[in-house]
Design a protein around this motif. Structure first.
Motif, PDB file in Angstrom:
ATOM      1  N   PRO A  99      -8.204   1.195   2.328  1.00 17.60           N
ATOM      2  CA  PRO A  99      -7.144   0.186   2.222  1.00 17.60           C
ATOM      3  C   PRO A  99      -7.373  -0.805   1.093  1.00 17.60           C
ATOM      4  O   PRO A  99      -6.418  -1.320   0.516  1.00 17.60           O
ATOM      5  N   VAL A 102      -5.543   0.124  -2.188  1.00 12.12           N
ATOM      6  CA  VAL A 102      -4.082   0.137  -2.306  1.00 12.12           C
ATOM      7  C   VAL A 102      -3.582  -0.811  -3.398  1.00 12.12           C
ATOM      8  O   VAL A 102      -2.781  -0.407  -4.242  1.00 12.12           O
ATOM      9  N   PRO A 103      -4.057  -2.050  -3.419  1.00 14.69           N
ATOM     10  CA  PRO A 103      -3.564  -2.927  -4.484  1.00 14.69           C
ATOM     11  C   PRO A 103      -3.923  -2.424  -5.876  1.00 14.69           C
ATOM     12  O   PRO A 103      -3.140  -2.560  -6.814  1.00 14.69           O
ATOM     13  N   GLU A 104      -5.093  -1.821  -5.993  1.00 15.57           N
ATOM     14  CA  GLU A 104      -5.525  -1.344  -7.314  1.00 15.57           C
ATOM     15  C   GLU A 104      -4.608  -0.237  -7.820  1.00 15.57           C
ATOM     16  O   GLU A 104      -4.308  -0.149  -8.998  1.00 15.57           O
ATOM     17  N   ASN A 106      -1.520   0.159  -7.414  1.00 17.53           N
ATOM     18  CA  ASN A 106      -0.265  -0.366  -7.948  1.00 17.53           C
ATOM     19  C   ASN A 106      -0.461  -1.289  -9.139  1.00 17.53           C
ATOM     20  O   ASN A 106       0.496  -1.693  -9.774  1.00 17.53           O
ATOM     21  N   ARG A 107      -1.712  -1.649  -9.408  1.00 13.64           N
ATOM     22  CA  ARG A 107      -1.956  -2.619 -10.471  1.00 13.64           C
ATOM     23  C   ARG A 107      -1.684  -2.013 -11.840  1.00 13.64           C
ATOM     24  O   ARG A 107      -1.001  -2.595 -12.658  1.00 13.64           O
ATOM     25  N   TYR A 112      -2.917   4.471 -11.018  1.00 12.38           N
ATOM     26  CA  TYR A 112      -1.952   5.286 -10.294  1.00 12.38           C
ATOM     27  C   TYR A 112      -2.131   6.753 -10.634  1.00 12.38           C
ATOM     28  O   TYR A 112      -2.161   7.623  -9.762  1.00 12.38           O
ATOM     29  N   TYR A 115      -5.274   8.117  -9.053  1.00 10.50           N
ATOM     30  CA  TYR A 115      -5.063   8.339  -7.628  1.00 10.50           C
ATOM     31  C   TYR A 115      -4.290   9.629  -7.388  1.00 10.50           C
ATOM     32  O   TYR A 115      -4.651  10.451  -6.543  1.00 10.50           O
ATOM     33  N   GLN A 116      -3.238   9.820  -8.157  1.00  6.70           N
ATOM     34  CA  GLN A 116      -2.435  11.025  -8.007  1.00  6.70           C
ATOM     35  C   GLN A 116      -3.264  12.277  -8.293  1.00  6.70           C
ATOM     36  O   GLN A 116      -3.107  13.311  -7.637  1.00  6.70           O
ATOM     37  N   ILE A 119      -5.284  13.156  -5.124  1.00  5.11           N
ATOM     38  CA  ILE A 119      -4.606  13.694  -3.946  1.00  5.11           C
ATOM     39  C   ILE A 119      -3.756  14.918  -4.262  1.00  5.11           C
ATOM     40  O   ILE A 119      -3.324  15.613  -3.350  1.00  5.11           O
ATOM     41  N   ARG A 123      -2.002  17.857  -1.822  1.00  8.90           N
ATOM     42  CA  ARG A 123      -0.563  17.974  -1.734  1.00  8.90           C
ATOM     43  C   ARG A 123      -0.117  19.389  -2.077  1.00  8.90           C
ATOM     44  O   ARG A 123       0.785  19.946  -1.458  1.00  8.90           O
TER      45      ARG A 123
END
Lengths: 188, 188
Positions: A99, A102-104, A106-107, A112, A115-116, A119, A123
DNA sequence: ACGATACGAGACGGTTCCGTATCGAAAAGA
DNA sequence: TCTTTTCGATACGGAACCGTCTCGTATCGT
């Protein structure tokens, strides 16, 4: 020591994960605290990593679990397995740490994208299972795969990250989610 | 000024929200920065709030949108409306600020309780709509309402908070989610 | 018009952390 | 064994903020 692979590296990364799991946020986390916790001089850390950012990246890489391999019997069972793996990692500390990230995410667009990248393999796996279901007739032919993935993973991650619905039991949730989405809410 | 209600209070809270929306995290956010941004002395802030915590609470209260009132025509349309309201607020800055709060919610039981208090009215609303659907026969009689709420809100919040599925269009998503969960993934 | 009040600005000492530099002890290599 | 790294610890100057306090000014009620 005969143990080649750098006891110091290990201790530093372990200390980092420990501090994060204990409630430090990423900005609060200081090199000084990591060094103290690891029983290591600050210089030893700077000798190996250029800064906090790089160290964190290495530390978090350690948390990334193995991509699960679905059994391939029924689409329903495979989905239960994949949904159960959403937001779950090998390391129990990950539940506390995730958790904070999460802010990172979107920073910056860079975070981003990173992160993608992490995952995407999971996916991809789910997408394949869903397509298989469409081909085999277990799932409806006009299924929107992207929306379906959101329906399956969203509730699980929400629950793992912030216990959004306090009444739900996390252990049986994967089954409930998959069956709920499979059968739908309308009477048949 | 004839405008009674404290221009300073307003400026301070606005500055706080602005800084958060611009990427400050909660720990990074400093009273000094808020004062500078608001064009206000630090003492003026400490005169009104005991500390950062209290100021933040007041500032965030301002973001909380109005609980939507479902039209009550069809369960399906009401759900689309409620799902569309998940994670959406009056203030556009909220979209940037909300993810920063995720770690805080998990940090202390007190924060978790506060968070639950805020979202409970919205959850209650959706629960009522689902129960109405069960009574009217629009939804299956054996529906698990708690799981159904997770299925509906989870994907939407996930998308709003961290664009979990980059390909999904956020504007049509509420419809897609509701219809997807209503009809299910199995062929009929 | 005048006294009370609230204000902005910012100085202040204290704390924490940064990243660098130094130093004696311990390890490793020859 | 003797040399050469590497290590821990810690001192250092610099930066950012904390919460308090004190200015001189602007605003307001009367």
């Amino acid at each position: 020591m005969s143990d080649m692979t750098s006891t110091a590296d290990e201790a530093i990364i372990e200390a980092t994960l420990d501090l994060l799991a204990e409630g430090s946020t990423i900005e609060t986390l200081s090199i000084e605290a990591i060094a103290a916790r690891a029983g290591v001089g600050k210089a030893t850390i700077y000798r190996r990593w250029p800064g906090k950012e790089a160290l964190l990246l290495d530390a978090l890489r350690r948390l990334k679990g193995i991509v699960p391999q679905p059994a391939g019997h029924s689409v329903r069972d495979d989905l239960v397995q994949l949904v159960g793996a959403v937001g779950r990692h090998i390391d129990p500390r990950a539940a506390k740490i995730m958790p904070c990230l999460v802010p990172e995410v979107n920073r910056s667009p860079e975070n981003y994208r990173l992160y993608q990248t992490i995952i995407e393999p999971r996916r991809h796996l789910m997408r394949e299972v869903l397509r298989r279901g469409v081909r085999s007739g277990e799932l409806r032919a006009d299924l929107d795969v992207e929306v379906a993935m959101a329906l399956l993973t969203g509730p699980m991650l929400m629950q793992r990250m912030l216990r959004w619905h306090p009444e739900l039991d996390e252990r049986v949730l994967p089954e409930r989610i998959v069956d709920g989405v499979l059968e739908g809410m309308r009477p048949r």
